[in-house]
Write a protein that holds these residues in place. Structure first.
Motif, PDB file in Angstrom:
ATOM      1  N   TRP A 104       0.837  -1.212   0.000  1.00 56.45           N
ATOM      2  CA  TRP A 104       0.000   0.000   0.000  1.00 56.45           C
ATOM      3  C   TRP A 104       0.871   1.261   0.000  1.00 56.45           C
ATOM      4  N   SER A 110      -4.367   3.426  -2.339  1.00 46.05           N
ATOM      5  CA  SER A 110      -5.649   2.894  -2.825  1.00 46.05           C
ATOM      6  C   SER A 110      -5.784   3.009  -4.340  1.00 46.05           C
ATOM      7  N   LYS A 111      -4.860   3.738  -5.000  1.00 43.79           N
ATOM      8  CA  LYS A 111      -4.902   3.832  -6.463  1.00 43.79           C
ATOM      9  C   LYS A 111      -4.283   2.600  -7.126  1.00 43.79           C
ATOM     10  N   LEU A 115      -5.857  -2.261  -3.053  1.00 43.05           N
ATOM     11  CA  LEU A 115      -7.223  -2.128  -2.568  1.00 43.05           C
ATOM     12  C   LEU A 115      -8.078  -3.314  -3.021  1.00 43.05           C
ATOM     13  N   PHE A 149      -5.776   3.994   5.092  1.00 45.62           N
ATOM     14  CA  PHE A 149      -6.544   5.045   4.423  1.00 45.62           C
ATOM     15  C   PHE A 149      -6.253   6.407   5.048  1.00 45.62           C
ATOM     16  N   GLU A 152      -2.952   7.761   3.902  1.00 42.36           N
ATOM     17  CA  GLU A 152      -3.011   8.293   2.545  1.00 42.36           C
ATOM     18  C   GLU A 152      -3.701   9.665   2.504  1.00 42.36           C
TER      19      GLU A 152
END
Length: 411
Positions: A104, A110-111, A115, A149, A152
């Motif tokens: 990650w 998450s891009k 994910l 998350f 990020e």
């Protein structure tokens, strides 16, 4: 020729692959599925690392991929050849709690493909652990990926972007190799575990019903019923039938409570069954105090008359021993006759194995013509026994609805 050659090659390859999965007789379905998925994971990860090397991916990622292949091979080895599959739990824990967070952070958060891999990794780690830990693992996983998350969102500079689309593709393949196949392992373990429980329960019930079947029926009859669902009546040219009952039973029963009488008969017939089995006799039925058994239903039993006599002798010895230590005295009368019978199973729900023929009727009459503590046999049974026992002739004795039959007592 070419087709045959290719077919042989595929057969040899399949044989080697089957060896890697282990034989069905040695490994459970769960284990063999597990071995299969580990092999596929090894293949996928090795291919991804090779592609990375050919495309000059970062040296660190290539080394990382190859180390993972080595680790997977080791896991396969200890699982397949050492029987230590439970050691894979730490590996999956490391995968989900260490590898995924690092992927990650270093691969666009998450891009990137991470994910999409989270559900697979989470499912694996939850399924392979004991049920009592699962709710805690779900909370822990939620907290872990919630923190990623948050990292990020609040610290975007901590997330490293992909150097190129090639790196994105290769890392995606790596993650697929590490997480989709382990997820399939988890799913299969879950399915197989439930299947195994249901199968084990069904197998237990089947064995119990089979045991009951073999307790009440001869083994060859039970085998045919299990395989074909029915048993065809069979003719037996020569068997020996043993009948016993107790002298003075009616008077004895009047002085005993039903429960005491039942316990007495149950104990005696239990030992009669044990003795009959030891001498290759099959108990057919009990009616009140009467006990009926037959020897010779098996084609291999050529000494059925001798076996029937030996069985009666041991029954008398058992009663003598029991009478010397008990409050009640049981005096047994027994009769043996040999000849042809027809055997079959009657009933559909409540199965009962029985034999029919004039031999049965004569054996019953011979028993009722006997005396307490003695074994009364017909001339046919005497001749089948040969010189194995000493016989005392009783002459010809009239029996009900039959002509006179020569009978003998065994000394």
């Amino acid at each position: 020729m070419s087709f045959n050659l290719n077919t042989n090659i595929w057969k040899k390859a399949l044989k080697k692959f089957t060896f890697l999965l282990g034989a069905e007789s040695n490994f459970s379905l769960e284990s063999r599925i597990y071995f299969l998925v580990l092999l596929l994971t090894i293949l996928t990860t090795a291919v991804a690392s090779t592609i990375g090397f050919l495309l000059s991916q970062e040296f660190f990622l290539i080394i990382f991929g190859m180390l993972c292949v080595i680790a997977l091979i080791y896991l396969f080895y200890i699982s397949r050849f050492k029987g230590r599959s439970r050691q894979t739990i730490p590996f999956f824990s490391f995968l989900v709690f260490i590898i995924l967070p690092l992927a990650w952070i270093f691969n666009e958060g998450s891009k990137g493909p991470v994910l999409a891999m989270i559900p697979f990794g989470s499912m694996v780690i939850v399924l392979i652990n004991p049920a009592k830990f699962r709710k805690y693992l779900i909370v822990l996983l939620g907290a872990l990926f919630g923190a990623l998350f948050a990292l990020e969102i609040f610290f975007p500079n901590a997330i490293t972007a992909y150097a190129s689309n090639e790196d994105r593709l290769i890392d995606s393949i790596l993650l697929i190799g590490f997480l989709i196949f382990p997820a399939l392992i988890g799913l299969n373990i879950f399915i197989v575990d439930n299947y195994s429980k249901a199968h084990a329960e069904a197998e237990f019930e089947r064995k119990r019903s089979d045991q009951l079947l073999y307790n009440i029926l001869p083994s060859n009859v039970a085998d045919e019923l299990r395989i074909h669902g029915k048993y065809s009546p069979s003719f037996h040219e020569s068997v020996s039938i043993l009948f016993t009952d107790f002298i003075g039973f009616t008077k004895m029963a009047e002085g005993l409570s039903p429960s005491t009488l039942l316990l007495e008969l149950d104990e005696i017939f239990f030992h009669f069954d044990r003795i009959a089995t030891a001498h290759n006799l099959q108990r057919i039925k009990t009616i009140g105090d009467a006990y009926m058994a037959v020897a010779g239903l098996s084609s291999k039993d050529t000494y059925h008359a001798k076996n029937a006599v030996a069985c009666a002798i041991d029954m008398i010895h058992y009663l003598d021993s029991r009478n010397s230590n008990g409050k009640l005295v049981w005096k047994m009368r027994s009769g043996i006759h040999s000849g042809p019978v027809v055997a079959g199973v009657i009933g559909n729900r409540n199965l009962a194995f029985d034999i029919w023929g004039d031999t049965v009727n004569i054996a019953s009459r011979i028993e009722s013509s006997g005396e307490g503590g003695k074994i009364n046999v017909s001339k046919v049974s005497k001749e089948l026994c040969g010189d194995s026992y000493t016989f005392v002739s009783r002459g010809f004795i009239e029996i009900k609805n039959k002509s006179a039959i020569e009978m003998f007592f065994i000394e």
